[in-house]
Design a protein around this motif. Sequence first.
Motif, PDB file in Angstrom:
ATOM      1  N   TRP A   7       0.822  -1.220   0.000  1.00  0.00           N
ATOM      2  CA  TRP A   7       0.000   0.000   0.000  1.00  0.00           C
ATOM      3  C   TRP A   7       0.853   1.266   0.000  1.00  0.00           C
ATOM      4  O   TRP A   7       0.359   2.335  -0.350  1.00  0.00           O
ATOM      5  N   ALA A  53     -17.409   8.081  -0.452  1.00  0.00           N
ATOM      6  CA  ALA A  53     -17.957   6.722  -0.419  1.00  0.00           C
ATOM      7  C   ALA A  53     -19.482   6.762  -0.297  1.00  0.00           C
ATOM      8  O   ALA A  53     -20.034   7.588   0.435  1.00  0.00           O
ATOM      9  N   GLN A  57     -21.289   1.696   1.256  1.00  0.00           N
ATOM     10  CA  GLN A  57     -19.876   1.326   1.360  1.00  0.00           C
ATOM     11  C   GLN A  57     -19.272   1.682   2.713  1.00  0.00           C
ATOM     12  O   GLN A  57     -18.070   1.534   2.905  1.00  0.00           O
ATOM     13  N   ARG A  66     -12.843  -0.740   4.160  1.00  0.00           N
ATOM     14  CA  ARG A  66     -11.569  -0.974   3.491  1.00  0.00           C
ATOM     15  C   ARG A  66     -11.484  -2.432   3.072  1.00  0.00           C
ATOM     16  O   ARG A  66     -11.958  -3.330   3.773  1.00  0.00           O
ATOM     17  N   ASP A  67     -10.861  -2.679   1.923  1.00  0.00           N
ATOM     18  CA  ASP A  67     -10.637  -4.053   1.478  1.00  0.00           C
ATOM     19  C   ASP A  67      -9.309  -4.106   0.738  1.00  0.00           C
ATOM     20  O   ASP A  67      -8.560  -3.129   0.713  1.00  0.00           O
ATOM     21  N   SER A  72      -9.387   0.444  -3.033  1.00  0.00           N
ATOM     22  CA  SER A  72      -9.309   0.820  -1.625  1.00  0.00           C
ATOM     23  C   SER A  72      -8.022   1.595  -1.382  1.00  0.00           C
ATOM     24  O   SER A  72      -6.926   1.044  -1.468  1.00  0.00           O
ATOM     25  N   PRO A  76      -6.673  -2.552   4.412  1.00  0.00           N
ATOM     26  CA  PRO A  76      -7.684  -3.192   5.260  1.00  0.00           C
ATOM     27  C   PRO A  76      -7.081  -3.704   6.571  1.00  0.00           C
ATOM     28  O   PRO A  76      -7.073  -4.908   6.857  1.00  0.00           O
TER      29      PRO A  76
END
Length: 284
Positions: A7, A53, A57, A66-67, A72, A76
């Motif tokens: 990330w 969002a 969601q 978050r995923d 995203s 997450p």
Amino acid sequence: MENFADWIGREQRSADRLDPALAERWCATFDRDAPLGEAMPQGIHFCLCTPEARTAQLGEDGHPARDDSPASFLPPIPLPRRMWAGSAIRFHAPLAVGAKVERVSRIASITDKSGSRGQMVFVEVEHETAADGELAVSETQTLVYLEALASDAPLSPPESGSDSFDPGDWDAHRPMRPDPRLLFRYSALTFNTHRIHYDAPYARDVERYRGLVVHGPLTASLLLQLAAERYGENRLASFRFRGLSPAIAGEPLHLVMRAEGGAIELAAFAQDGRQITQASAEIA
């Protein structure tokens, strides 16, 4: 804890316009007149390029869920409690009413730590906000994710003690009592659906706060206004703030400031002297 190194470097771009209606609502929220000229006071950037969002969601806490998908932006992290721990901000130019605003956000770091509150993950997000193509504000925002609390965990913060805050060591002092109406309006300005700011049963029973929690950037904005009362609008070159303890809606809040040489120290305290926020600033 999963490794979220992938990330780091992830970016998100968003756009907005600082229209007159937003400027009027911001001023009304803080019980102040619209500024003379087009430049808005420092702190307005917190209310620009807000989350988009959809309601479907949102997670249980009100934050966007978050995923691990490419869509995203935030990782997450499997810790349910999230807080805005603080920010380091540089002001490059005022934000003017009518300006076209663009923000680039980038995940700068993700750090896993353990402490008295159990496992914690700190996420630093770098934001660069431009107005009409010129850099206006750069900010490094620190988010912290925490473990869930037991349903019988002590409420935070503890009930106020018998001590009383003494502002005698400070050059400027502004007492106030932020109530739920102010919190509601600030949540609306920032499109912030975190339930600790408006849902008292959730704040108490799930996140174990003693009442509704005053937003960190709301307290920061009040401190910026305290500095502006002394030095004038849009005079700060930099501003840092860090949350130390929750401020609870409806309870007294003491905003203070003092200066020594070129350094400006600011803070917010509860009625019993518990420090809420630590901040510092520099004049341009």
